[in-house]
Scaffold this motif. Structure first.
Motif, PDB file in Angstrom:
ATOM      1  N   ASN A 149       0.823  -1.235   0.000  1.00  0.00           N
ATOM      2  CA  ASN A 149       0.000   0.000   0.000  1.00  0.00           C
ATOM      3  C   ASN A 149       0.847   1.272   0.000  1.00  0.00           C
ATOM      4  O   ASN A 149       0.620   2.182   0.789  1.00  0.00           O
ATOM      5  CB  ASN A 149      -0.948   0.015   1.212  1.00  0.00           C
ATOM      6  CG  ASN A 149      -1.808  -1.222   1.275  1.00  0.00           C
ATOM      7  OD1 ASN A 149      -2.373  -1.638   0.273  1.00  0.00           O
ATOM      8  ND2 ASN A 149      -1.884  -1.840   2.447  1.00  0.00           N
ATOM      9  N   ALA A 150       1.829   1.299  -0.891  1.00  0.00           N
ATOM     10  CA  ALA A 150       2.718   2.476  -0.929  1.00  0.00           C
ATOM     11  C   ALA A 150       2.868   3.013  -2.353  1.00  0.00           C
ATOM     12  O   ALA A 150       3.948   3.422  -2.762  1.00  0.00           O
ATOM     13  CB  ALA A 150       4.091   2.103  -0.361  1.00  0.00           C
ATOM     14  N   SER A 151       1.768   3.008  -3.100  1.00  0.00           N
ATOM     15  CA  SER A 151       1.850   3.498  -4.482  1.00  0.00           C
ATOM     16  C   SER A 151       2.054   5.014  -4.509  1.00  0.00           C
ATOM     17  O   SER A 151       1.278   5.757  -3.897  1.00  0.00           O
ATOM     18  CB  SER A 151       0.589   3.154  -5.266  1.00  0.00           C
ATOM     19  OG  SER A 151       0.623   3.832  -6.512  1.00  0.00           O
ATOM     20  N   PRO A 152       3.082   5.489  -5.251  1.00  0.00           N
ATOM     21  CA  PRO A 152       3.274   6.932  -5.409  1.00  0.00           C
ATOM     22  C   PRO A 152       2.599   7.437  -6.688  1.00  0.00           C
ATOM     23  O   PRO A 152       2.847   8.553  -7.126  1.00  0.00           O
ATOM     24  CB  PRO A 152       4.793   7.050  -5.525  1.00  0.00           C
ATOM     25  CG  PRO A 152       5.194   5.780  -6.224  1.00  0.00           C
ATOM     26  CD  PRO A 152       4.191   4.721  -5.853  1.00  0.00           C
ATOM     27  N   SER A 198      -0.840  12.160  -0.739  1.00  0.00           N
ATOM     28  CA  SER A 198      -0.709  10.736  -0.428  1.00  0.00           C
ATOM     29  C   SER A 198       0.423  10.108  -1.253  1.00  0.00           C
ATOM     30  O   SER A 198       1.208   9.307  -0.737  1.00  0.00           O
ATOM     31  CB  SER A 198      -2.036  10.028  -0.699  1.00  0.00           C
ATOM     32  OG  SER A 198      -1.882   8.634  -0.582  1.00  0.00           O
ATOM     33  N   ASN A 199       0.514  10.481  -2.532  1.00  0.00           N
ATOM     34  CA  ASN A 199       1.602   9.968  -3.388  1.00  0.00           C
ATOM     35  C   ASN A 199       2.970  10.366  -2.849  1.00  0.00           C
ATOM     36  O   ASN A 199       3.907   9.558  -2.816  1.00  0.00           O
ATOM     37  CB  ASN A 199       1.440  10.486  -4.823  1.00  0.00           C
ATOM     38  CG  ASN A 199       0.336   9.780  -5.584  1.00  0.00           C
ATOM     39  OD1 ASN A 199      -0.100   8.703  -5.200  1.00  0.00           O
ATOM     40  ND2 ASN A 199      -0.118  10.384  -6.673  1.00  0.00           N
ATOM     41  N   ARG A 237       7.831   7.031   2.173  1.00  0.00           N
ATOM     42  CA  ARG A 237       7.875   5.661   2.717  1.00  0.00           C
ATOM     43  C   ARG A 237       8.834   4.785   1.896  1.00  0.00           C
ATOM     44  O   ARG A 237       9.577   3.975   2.447  1.00  0.00           O
ATOM     45  CB  ARG A 237       6.475   5.032   2.701  1.00  0.00           C
ATOM     46  CG  ARG A 237       5.550   5.556   3.786  1.00  0.00           C
ATOM     47  CD  ARG A 237       4.193   4.858   3.738  1.00  0.00           C
ATOM     48  NE  ARG A 237       4.307   3.439   4.005  1.00  0.00           N
ATOM     49  CZ  ARG A 237       3.447   2.518   3.550  1.00  0.00           C
ATOM     50  NH1 ARG A 237       2.414   2.886   2.814  1.00  0.00           N
ATOM     51  NH2 ARG A 237       3.612   1.246   3.843  1.00  0.00           N
ATOM     52  N   ASN A 257       3.788   8.439   0.260  1.00  0.00           N
ATOM     53  CA  ASN A 257       4.223   7.085  -0.102  1.00  0.00           C
ATOM     54  C   ASN A 257       5.625   7.086  -0.690  1.00  0.00           C
ATOM     55  O   ASN A 257       6.393   6.147  -0.482  1.00  0.00           O
ATOM     56  CB  ASN A 257       3.232   6.443  -1.081  1.00  0.00           C
ATOM     57  CG  ASN A 257       1.995   5.926  -0.368  1.00  0.00           C
ATOM     58  OD1 ASN A 257       2.004   5.738   0.849  1.00  0.00           O
ATOM     59  ND2 ASN A 257       0.923   5.691  -1.103  1.00  0.00           N
TER      60      ASN A 257
END
Length: 320
Positions: free
Chosen positions: A16-19, A47-48, A54, A51
């Motif tokens: 769950n870390a899609s940029p 959010s992107n 992350r 991520n």
């Protein structure tokens, strides 16, 4: 010679870390309140970027020092109906977090803008859109406090049924491109149109570093032997503060030769590494494989115990 491996934009190991989360213009248009629609775009972009941070932490934790950022961090950033949207302003703090993190955990970062970013087009509108996209990349890099020099890999562009004319069109258009955009660019040989020699022609003439894509060369070449051009490729990097960069991938199959396989063929890679041993002090190899970071970890496992390979950390090794 030090070899550092990198991977592209997404992790298969980190969940769950899609940029690259997105929103189509049709979806945007369905939201009656335009301000609310823009806020939603900003939340997706936020959010992107979160991520992306992350992913950088994942890289640091796994001693990966080379990473390609997604060019899709900001959905609809250059859409003609949204030219009044100053997307950098609301994202300043998030972008700065990335810059701060990279100060503490140095990593080579770059972009590979989409195939529609074509600098040798004879069409003024297509060129204007390409430059707009490159300005967006420049603003993102500046927001992240990353030096913009040699951070965007591009293909030469279209052949337009006359490759010589298409190469000269690139030179013509280059004269109209702002120096701050020029200094961002690296050029890569592609798998269907422009070969190593044709790409080198532009790189040497215009002072652009060349990213050698080994798989593309095998798929599209004047002659199969590449070693005679290697010295010239290295020389295009003399103007850069960064080490030589190349792309490595393997064909999915004989039938789908141009498509990228899930992993990198270690024998093919080792053969290449042994052939260039001693020609440069350091080389950075961007893995373009479907399995992303998993392909990097697998290639490092494959390198362990190989003759003349001394492992430095989880993504780097020394070739003696």
């Amino acid at each position: 010679m030090i070899v550092k491996l990198g991977y592209v934009a997404m992790s298969v190991e980190l969940q769950n870390a899609s940029p690259s989360q997105t929103m189509t213009f049709a979806q945007f248009n369905k939201i009656k309140d335009r301000e609310a629609a823009i806020r939603k775009l900003e939340r997706i972009a936020e959010s992107n970027i979160d991520n992306c941070l992350r992913l950088l932490k994942h890289n640091a934790g796994n001693q990966i020092h080379f990473f390609r950022l997604s060019s899709r961090l900001i959905p609809l950033a250059n859409h003609e109906e949204l030219l009044d949207w100053d997307f950098i302003k609301p994202l300043k703090e998030s972008l700065k977090k990335i810059g701060d993190y990279l100060i503490d955990h140095p990593m080579r970062i770059d972009f590979h803008p989409d195939h529609f970013v074509v600098l040798n087009t004879p069409n003024k509108d297509i060129l204007a859109n390409a430059l707009k996209t490159l300005v967006m990349h420049k603003n993102l890099l500046k927001g992240m406090e990353i030096d913009t020099e040699h951070r965007c890999v591009l293909h030469v562009g279209g052949g337009y049924e006359d490759k010589e004319k298409a190469l000269e069109q690139f030179i013509h258009n280059w004269g109209y491109i702002h120096p701050s955009i020029q200094r961002m660019i690296m050029l890569e040989n592609d798998d269907t149109t422009f070969t190593v020699k044709e790409t080198l022609y532009l790189c040497e003439k215009l002072g652009i570093p060349m990213v050698f894509d080994y798989h593309h060369h095998l798929a599209n070449h004047e002659e199969l032997e590449w070693k005679e051009d290697w010295e010239r490729i290295i020389n295009t990097w003399r103007i850069s503060p960064l080490p030589v960069k190349m792309h490595i991938s393997s064909p999915r199959s004989e039938k789908e030769y141009r498509a990228h396989a899930d992993f990198v063929d270690p024998e093919m890679f080792l053969e290449f590494i042994q052939a260039i041993k001693g020609t440069v002090p350091e080389i950075h190899c961007m893995i373009e494989a479907k399995q992303k970071d998993a392909a990097l970890f697998q290639l490092m496992r494959d390198m362990q115990g190989a003759k003349g390979i001394n492992i430095i950390d989880q993504s780097s090794f020394f070739v003696d």
